[in-house]
Enzyme design. Structure first.
Site, PDB file in Angstrom:
ATOM      1  N   ASP A 198       0.843  -1.204   0.000  1.00 56.53           N
ATOM      2  CA  ASP A 198       0.000   0.000   0.000  1.00 56.53           C
ATOM      3  C   ASP A 198       0.879   1.255   0.000  1.00 56.53           C
ATOM      4  OD1 ASP A 198      -1.824   2.023   0.601  1.00 56.53           O
ATOM      5  OD2 ASP A 198      -2.429   1.192   2.546  1.00 56.53           O
ATOM      6  N   HIS A 371      -4.159   4.566   6.361  1.00 49.51           N
ATOM      7  CA  HIS A 371      -2.998   4.130   5.569  1.00 49.51           C
ATOM      8  C   HIS A 371      -1.703   4.599   6.209  1.00 49.51           C
ATOM      9  CE1 HIS A 371      -5.569   2.933   2.164  1.00 49.51           C
ATOM     10  NE2 HIS A 371      -6.302   3.986   2.517  1.00 49.51           N
TER      11      HIS A 371
HETATM   12 ZN   LIG Z   1      -7.984   0.679  -0.851  1.00 51.83          ZN
HETATM   13 ZN   LIG Z   2      -9.045   0.145   2.232  1.00 53.86          ZN
END
Ligand SMILES: [Zn+2]
Ligand SMILES: [Zn+2]
Length: 460
Positions: A198, A371
């Protein structure tokens, strides 16, 4: 295909170079699996388009070779294209409990014709392993802005591919489950060939505050608010919802949920025991007395100014039961997804015009990202110690920032690949190289009609 020394192929179908449409193919020899099948929410410049899907031509043309679909978590940018994709596949779909619950709801909501058999949705426990063809896939617990997010450790005869899904390094998770860095380190000890990670916040410095800190700020704002409070948040952010429900209960206020998605997701979360609150906390607006109505907390959809969302309809005075006025407080407990600034800005402007008190991420700590920052991503790369690295989930600035983190964490510069949709990275005993790309692009969906191939479509 079918040669003596099969290669491992990694093919992003979407989710690189853009936010959304996350989907990837992992292929070994003649067999392949699909990881995630997400959409992108269209922005204002595509009127009449409800959803944007990645072009699944490669998966559909090779449907006979597909062994399974695996889902990392239940956000729409990872699962909402599934109802479309599974029309073409007759394979099991694997995911953890909340992910499968949301996937089932999306499938029932979309596309499922009476003559279409219900897909085989299989619920996985964390730490369990599924064998299919040459793949052996283990789910690893990751913390994110939705319950039950998993990384996938995909072991093939050539080596292990670790796909992080979306994640953050929450220090005080509401459900007690942290990102399982220990397991990632163990997998690293055994050797990880490729890490896909990510990249969303890879360019951000420092460490994220705990989600609980947001809860404290929300509670203080609700406490101070003279009247009704409207909190717009992502309908899948169950922990955020949980904190609002607890705060409202402590402050003696009732909560009304508005927006179909909010009600649906919270019901599913409650059924799994992921959302717990005292009876009578959540009510219907018509069941409240005048005092309760005066200091009610609304939990609504509409964080991105979506025209059909509950909050937008309320602000346009198009809601059947609820209006908004001076003395009310509105909190956008969310991030504005890039591209939605204009639609959110219009709503905020109208709220201020009416004398409503407004809080956004810019004016108070009413949101924290799901995130990881660069520093946090680096701890995962260092634990995994992969031979190869592929940044996922971002536009090119984020992918590049993540690639730089991998380099700092010791991955060889020639072993880091920033890919485009349809790129084919081939790995074999001899190394890694890009092969001829496959078809990729976008499909625009208007209601039930899928069509209008985008001009991004590239030759196979
Ligand atoms: Zn995502
Ligand atoms: Zn997500």
């Amino acid at each position: 295909m079918g040669t003596d020394s099969p290669v491992l192929r990694i093919i992003p179908i979407g989710g690189v170079g853009t936010f959304g449409m996350n989907s990837m193919v992992v292929e070994f020899g003649d067999d392949l699996i699909v990881v995630d099948a997400g959409i992108k929410i269209p922005q204002g410049n595509l009127p009449g388009v409800d959803q944007i899907l990645p072009d699944f031509s490669y998966v559909i043309e090779n449907s006979q070779r597909v062994k399974a679909v695996f889902l990392t978590h239940g956000h729409d940018d990872h699962i909402a294209a599934l109802p479309y994709l599974i029309r073409y596949l007759d394979v099991p779909v694997y995911g953890t409990a909340f992910t499968i619950a949301l996937a089932r709801a999306r499938i029932i909501d979309n596309y499922l014709n009476v003559d279409q058999a219900e897909p085989d949705l299989v619920q996985l426990l964390f730490g369990s392993t599924v064998k299919c063809g040459p793949f052996s896939v283990e789910t690893v617990r990751m913390s994110h802005s939705i319950p039950d997010c998993a990384a996938l450790s995909i072991t093939t005869p050539l080596g292990t591919v670790l796909h992080t899904g979306d994640f953050r390094m929450e220090t005080e998770p509401l459900d007690g489950y942290k990102t399982d860095l220990d397991r990632i380190r163990e997998l690293g000890d055994s050797g990880i060939l490729v890490l896909l990670a990510d990249s969303t916040s890879a360019g951000k410095q420092g460490f994220l505050p705990a989600e609980k800190e947001v809860g404290k700020v929300l509670e203080e704002i609700i406490f101070q608010a003279p009247g009704r409070v409207f909190i717009a948040t992502f309908a899948s952010h169950i922990h955020r919802v949980q904190m609002v429900l607890a705060a409202a209960h402590r402050l003696g206020r009732k909560v009304v949920m508005e927006g179909r998605r909010m009600v649906q997701n919270c019901t599913l979360a409650e059924q799994l025991g992921y959302l717990v609150y005292p009876p009578n906390t959540v009510r219907q607006i018509e069941d409240l007395d005048e005092k309760e109505k005066g200091d009610v907390v609304f939990l609504t959809t509409g964080t991105q100014g979506e025209p059909l969302s509950a909050l937008s309809r309320i602000v346009r005075d198009e809601h059947r039961k609820i209006s908004i006025a001076k003395g009310d407080t509105v909190i956008f407990s969310s991030r504005i997804i890039p591209g939605n600034e204009l639609s959110v800005g219009q709503i905020v402007n109208e709220l201020f015009r009416r004398g409503v008190v407004v809080f956004t991420e810019d004016s108070a700590m009413v949101h924290v990202s799901g995130h990881s920052t660069g520093e946090e991503i680096k701890t995962v790369i260092e634990a995994a110690r992969p031979e190869y690295f592929i940044p996922l989930h971002g536009e090119y600035p984020q992918l590049t920032a993540n690639a730089n983190l991998a380099r700092e964490a010791g991955v060889g510069v020639d072993n880091i690949f920033i890919l485009e949709p349809g790129n084919v990275l081939e790995l074999s005993a001899g190394g890694a190289a890009l092969a001829r790309p496959v078809t990729a692009g976008r499909l625009l969906v208007d209601g039930d009609t899928v069509g209008d191939l985008d001009d991004n479509r590239r030759p196979g």
